[in-house]
Enzyme design. Structure first.
Site, PDB file in Angstrom:
ATOM      1  CB  SER A 182       6.632   2.986  -9.004  1.00 15.98           C
ATOM      2  OG  SER A 182       7.868   2.345  -8.790  1.00 15.98           O
ATOM      3  CG  HIS A 210       3.031   3.326 -11.064  1.00 12.07           C
ATOM      4  ND1 HIS A 210       2.182   3.362  -9.986  1.00 12.07           N
ATOM      5  CD2 HIS A 210       3.977   2.395 -10.774  1.00 12.07           C
ATOM      6  CE1 HIS A 210       2.602   2.502  -9.063  1.00 12.07           C
ATOM      7  NE2 HIS A 210       3.691   1.902  -9.526  1.00 12.07           N
ATOM      8  CE  LYS A 241       1.891  -1.112  -9.788  1.00 12.11           C
ATOM      9  NZ  LYS A 241       3.165  -1.305 -10.457  1.00 12.11           N
TER      10      LYS A 241
HETATM   11  C1  LIG Z   1       4.081  -2.412 -10.286  1.00 10.47           C
HETATM   12  C2  LIG Z   1       5.011  -2.449 -11.403  1.00 10.47           C
HETATM   13  C3  LIG Z   1       5.251  -3.633 -12.087  1.00 10.47           C
HETATM   14  C4  LIG Z   1       4.661  -4.943 -11.632  1.00 10.47           C
HETATM   15  O1  LIG Z   1       3.324  -5.038 -11.948  1.00 10.47           O
HETATM   16  P1  LIG Z   1       2.497  -6.250 -11.285  1.00 10.47           P
HETATM   17  O2  LIG Z   1       1.332  -6.391 -12.184  1.00 10.47           O
HETATM   18  O3  LIG Z   1       2.151  -5.828  -9.916  1.00 10.47           O
HETATM   19  O4  LIG Z   1       3.377  -7.444 -11.300  1.00 10.47           O
HETATM   20  C5  LIG Z   1       6.080  -3.603 -13.183  1.00 10.47           C
HETATM   21  N1  LIG Z   1       6.674  -2.461 -13.579  1.00 10.47           N
HETATM   22  C6  LIG Z   1       6.479  -1.297 -12.936  1.00 10.47           C
HETATM   23  C7  LIG Z   1       7.147  -0.059 -13.425  1.00 10.47           C
HETATM   24  C8  LIG Z   1       5.650  -1.261 -11.818  1.00 10.47           C
HETATM   25  O5  LIG Z   1       5.468  -0.107 -11.176  1.00 10.47           O
END
Ligand SMILES: *Cc1c(COP(=O)(O)O)cnc(C)c1O
Length: 394
Positions: A182, A210, A241
């Site tokens: 990310s 992502h 996301k």
């Molecule tokens: C954003 C993210 C998460 C967390 O996801 P949420 O739904 O916001 O809790 C988990 N793993 C990765 C790799 C992320 O980028």
């Protein structure tokens, strides 16, 4: 007089002095290409709203309809009285979208890792973990009590070495990696990792937070991107996301999903995702299955922006995705850069330690399908000005 909380005053002062204190901005508008931030209308380069779905009329209508039918609160955990028809439907649709045997939803992506790692491995086991994995993987791994063997970032040979070094010391083992990293936007070398996992007969888990809605055909994720269907045991997804809502899920082998319904602790001990969110997620799946239009626009925007940033002389690191880091190094420079961009009407936050390693501070630009060409050009103009003013570019 000293008190037992003085250490906090000191720690907070330290953060400020090192430019590592998070000044949190307040949003007062829907998500989209533009936001109202601290009372000012600015171009949004910060959100994970890859496809612009967070304020989509179809998702909002689905949420409203679900509230009318089911109300607002889940009032129970999934295993007692919290499993709605909507959750079951969403899990079926996600499994079909991802091309896997089964799926289970959780309250967040963070929670999905916290549920899954401790359910699959324990004290007698080992987790082979990429050194740059997301915090929620690290926390889930720690919670499991398994030995954590970190391997060099995106290095399948280093992974193989770590496995060899630990041979014979464990009961079970699991390899876990982010799909898309990310903070850098690079992609895990999944085919090589799959090969190593298969050679050693180890469980393999990929966190595609992502990659969901971004990589693969119509946004089906990293496994689809590399054509590795059936060869990855667990895919972690998030609906916060690209899907534009909130919630997480695990997609993969049916035994794993069935086991998580029995032993995934957030599933058993934390209330279900509300109906409105589940319904909005279903609408997002509909949109992704109907057309690749949004995913295509996301990539067109990302390619354009990245190429132009490089032309301006910025270092965009190793990104292969719409995540566009602008590498600055120094935390103070990154903070000053972000502040100057804001003055030029562009909202792009500085990312600093501990989110990235010390000395690797950056501005991270998140490109979205919601951006129009004029928005991207406006952003580029601001970067060009601030880059020159702060001596980052010539
Ligand atoms: C954003 C993210 C998460 C967390 O996801 P949420 O739904 O916001 O809790 C988990 N793993 C990765 C790799 C992320 O980028």
């Amino acid at each position: 007089m000293s008190t037992k909380l003085d250490w906090l005053t000191q720690e907070l002062a330290n953060l400020k002095q090192q430019n590592l204190y998070n000044a949190i901005r307040t949003i007062d508008s829907p998500q989209g290409a533009w936001l109202v931030v601290d009372g000012k209308r600015v171009l949004n380069f910060c959100s994970n709203n890859y496809l612009g779905l967070a304020n989509d009329a179809r998702l909002k209508q689905a949420a409203r309809d679900a509230i009318e039918k089911y109300g607002v609160g889940p009032a129970a955990v999934r295993t007692i009285a919290g499993t709605l028809a909507l959750h079951v439907e969403l899990e079926k649709r996600l499994a079909a979208f991802k091309g896997v045997e089964a799926a289970i939803t959780f309250q967040s992506g963070f929670n999905s890792n916290g549920a899954t790692l401790p359910a699959l491995v324990g004290k007698e086991d080992v987790i082979f973990s990429d050194e740059l994995n997301h915090a929620s993987i690290i926390d889930g791994a720690r919670l499991s009590g398994a030995k954590i063997a970190r391997y060099a970032h995106n290095d399948a040979e280093a992974l193989e070495d770590a496995i060899t070094q630990n041979a014979g010391t464990y009961r079970r083992a699991l390899i876990v990696t982010d799909g898309v990293f990310s903070m850098d936007g690079d992609i895990a070398p999944l085919p090589q990792i799959v090969e190593v996992a298969e050679r050693h007969d180890l469980m393999l888990m990929v966190d595609d937070a992502h990659g969901e809605g971004v990589l693969g055909r119509g946004g089906r994720g990293i496994v689809d991107h590399f054509g590795m269907h059936g060869r990855v045991d667990v895919e972690v997804g998030t609906m916060s996301k690209a899907f534009g809502v909130v919630g997480g899920y695990i997609a993969g082998k049916k035994e794993i999903v069935e086991w998580l319904r029995q032993r995934g602790r957030p599933f058993l001990f934390s209330s279900a995702v509300p109906a409105a969110d589940a319904a909005a997620c279903l609408a997002a799946v509909d949109i992704l299955e109907e057309s690749t239009e949004l995913v295509d626009r996301l990539w067109d925007n990302a390619r354009y922006f990245k190429t132009e940033m490089q032309r301006l002389g910025f270092d965009t690191g190793v990104s292969e995705t719409p995540i566009t880091p602008v590498m600055l190094g120094d935390a103070k420079l990154a903070t000053d850069f972000s502040r100057a961009l804001f003055e030029h009407g562009v909202f792009a936050m500085a990312i600093k330690y501990p989110t990235v390693p010390q000395g690797k501070a950056r501005i991270r630009v998140m490109i979205s399908a919601a951006h129009a060409q004029a928005d991207l050009d406006k952003g580029l103009e601001a970067f060009a000005k601030v880059g020159k003013a702060l001596g980052v570019t010539r």
